[in-house]
Design an enzyme around this catalytic site. Structure first.
Site, PDB file in Angstrom:
ATOM      1  N   LYS A   1       0.821  -1.220   0.000  1.00  0.00           N
ATOM      2  CA  LYS A   1       0.000   0.000   0.000  1.00  0.00           C
ATOM      3  C   LYS A   1       0.854   1.270   0.000  1.00  0.00           C
ATOM      4  CE  LYS A   1      -2.577   0.750   3.687  1.00  0.00           C
ATOM      5  NZ  LYS A   1      -2.311   2.040   4.353  1.00  0.00           N
TER       6      LYS A   1
ATOM      7  N   ARG B   1     -10.670   3.476   8.922  1.00  0.00           N
ATOM      8  CA  ARG B   1     -10.189   2.173   9.366  1.00  0.00           C
ATOM      9  C   ARG B   1     -11.287   1.382  10.082  1.00  0.00           C
ATOM     10  NH1 ARG B   1      -4.480   3.021   9.567  1.00  0.00           N
ATOM     11  NH2 ARG B   1      -3.195   1.565  10.636  1.00  0.00           N
TER      12      ARG B   1
ATOM     13  N   ARG C   1      11.231  -9.966   5.095  1.00  0.00           N
ATOM     14  CA  ARG C   1      11.566  -8.538   5.001  1.00  0.00           C
ATOM     15  C   ARG C   1      12.679  -8.172   5.981  1.00  0.00           C
ATOM     16  NH1 ARG C   1       6.705  -4.409   4.922  1.00  0.00           N
ATOM     17  NH2 ARG C   1       6.307  -5.136   7.033  1.00  0.00           N
TER      18      ARG C   1
ATOM     19  N   ARG D   1      11.950  -6.612  11.592  1.00  0.00           N
ATOM     20  CA  ARG D   1      11.037  -5.938  12.525  1.00  0.00           C
ATOM     21  C   ARG D   1      10.427  -6.965  13.464  1.00  0.00           C
ATOM     22  NH1 ARG D   1       6.714  -1.929   9.788  1.00  0.00           N
ATOM     23  NH2 ARG D   1       5.327  -3.215  11.029  1.00  0.00           N
TER      24      ARG D   1
ATOM     25  N   ARG E   1      -2.267  -9.516  12.796  1.00  0.00           N
ATOM     26  CA  ARG E   1      -2.469  -8.250  12.076  1.00  0.00           C
ATOM     27  C   ARG E   1      -3.488  -8.410  10.943  1.00  0.00           C
ATOM     28  NH1 ARG E   1       3.510  -7.514  10.747  1.00  0.00           N
ATOM     29  NH2 ARG E   1       3.033  -5.724   9.454  1.00  0.00           N
TER      30      ARG E   1
HETATM   31  P1  AMP Z   1      -0.352   3.400  10.208  1.00  0.00           P
HETATM   32  O1  AMP Z   1       0.935   4.087   9.924  1.00  0.00           O
HETATM   33  O2  AMP Z   1      -1.421   3.711   9.202  1.00  0.00           O
HETATM   34  O3  AMP Z   1      -0.186   1.912  10.374  1.00  0.00           O
HETATM   35  O4  AMP Z   1      -0.890   3.954  11.602  1.00  0.00           O
HETATM   36  C1  AMP Z   1      -0.131   3.825  12.794  1.00  0.00           C
HETATM   37  C2  AMP Z   1      -1.061   3.769  13.987  1.00  0.00           C
HETATM   38  O5  AMP Z   1      -1.819   4.978  14.062  1.00  0.00           O
HETATM   39  C3  AMP Z   1      -2.111   2.672  13.925  1.00  0.00           C
HETATM   40  O6  AMP Z   1      -1.614   1.452  14.411  1.00  0.00           O
HETATM   41  C4  AMP Z   1      -3.207   3.221  14.807  1.00  0.00           C
HETATM   42  O7  AMP Z   1      -2.888   3.078  16.188  1.00  0.00           O
HETATM   43  C5  AMP Z   1      -3.142   4.709  14.488  1.00  0.00           C
HETATM   44  N1  AMP Z   1      -4.065   5.013  13.363  1.00  0.00           N
HETATM   45  C6  AMP Z   1      -3.744   5.378  12.107  1.00  0.00           C
HETATM   46  N2  AMP Z   1      -4.843   5.595  11.367  1.00  0.00           N
HETATM   47  C7  AMP Z   1      -5.897   5.359  12.184  1.00  0.00           C
HETATM   48  C8  AMP Z   1      -7.301   5.385  12.002  1.00  0.00           C
HETATM   49  N3  AMP Z   1      -7.875   5.700  10.829  1.00  0.00           N
HETATM   50  N4  AMP Z   1      -8.079   5.086  13.087  1.00  0.00           N
HETATM   51  C9  AMP Z   1      -7.543   4.784  14.285  1.00  0.00           C
HETATM   52  N5  AMP Z   1      -6.230   4.711  14.503  1.00  0.00           N
HETATM   53  C10 AMP Z   1      -5.407   4.998  13.463  1.00  0.00           C
END
Ligand code: AMP
Length: 216
Positions: A13, A88, A127, A160, A171
């Site tokens: 993504k 999300r 990875r 990681r 996940r």
């Molecule tokens: P990401 O980089 O998109 O994986 O986001 C990192 C973290 O930010 C996620 O694991 C969530 O804890 C929080 N987060 C990001 N986007 C959202 C969302 N739309 N709703 C709730 N938490 C979010």
């Protein structure tokens, strides 16, 4: 054009998102990036978000929706946007639709990157990242020419902590639990196009462009 990109862990993504943003010159709205920036600026929002993010939890919908709303108000979105990592949850999708309904900020297209589990597991568990510069390798598909070291900066490569099969399963399950209702929701509006992400980046990109109406 206003686009939402969806894709589970390891579906590529991030890569496809940056190509879309470059191609269409639209605003990249990544809620993960916004949270990280708020955390580093130690704002009130950042401090609230950090409590959840550090525990691997989603930030509550009200906090996330309010942040997206105020982000949209501050930005120039005249050329369109790419939503990445938001919505999300189904509640976020519904709140966002309510927010933009009747404006030129309604979502035009949802691109869903799909990839089978066995392919994902080998992508993720193989990875390796560079500790110094963050470069990403794969032990089979794109190994470093310097084996355990980064070929760009000689940094040490590491895996990681959450790039294991067990955590992948967790996940993925977590992702599907939230993503499936969102995809069903947008499918019922006729907005979703799936792209098979188990192909070369070149092919994935070509198909993404076709889905987005750029099929030249
Ligand atoms: P990401 O980089 O998109 O994986 O986001 C990192 C973290 O930010 C996620 O694991 C969530 O804890 C929080 N987060 C990001 N986007 C959202 C969302 N739309 N709703 C709730 N938490 C979010």
């Amino acid at each position: 054009m206003n686009i939402l990109i969806m894709g589970g862990p390891g579906a590529g993504k991030g890569t496809v998102s940056s190509k879309i943003v470059n191609q269409f010159k639209i605003l990249h709205i990544s809620t993960g990036d916004i949270f990280r920036s708020e955390i580093s600026l130690q704002t009130e929002l950042g401090l609230t978000a950090k409590k959840y993010i550090d525990q691997g939890l989603l930030v509550p919908d009200e906090v996330t929706n309010a942040m997206v709303k105020s982000f949209l108000e501050k930005q120039d979105i005249s050329n369109g946007y790419l939503l990445d990592g938001y919505p999300r949850t189904l509640a976020q999708a519904e709140a966002f639709d309510k927010l933009v309904k009747g404006t030129d900020l309604e979502i035009d297209k949802v691109v869903a990157l799909e990839i089978p589990f066995d392919v994902l597991s080998s992508r993720i568990t193989g990875r390796r990242l560079c500790k110094s510069c963050g470069a990403i390798y794969h032990i089979t598909y794109s190994p470093s020419k310097k084996e355990a070291d980064c070929e760009k900066c000689d940094g040490v490569l590491y895996q990681r902590k959450d790039d294991t099969l067990e955590s992948l399963e967790v996940r993925l399950e977590e992702y599907s639990k939230n993503a499936n209702p969102i995809l069903t929701y947008y499918s019922s509006k006729g907005l979703v196009s799936t792209v098979d992400a188990n192909q070369s980046l070149e092919t994935v990109w070509k198909e993404t462009l076709i889905v987005l109406g750029e099929n030249k």
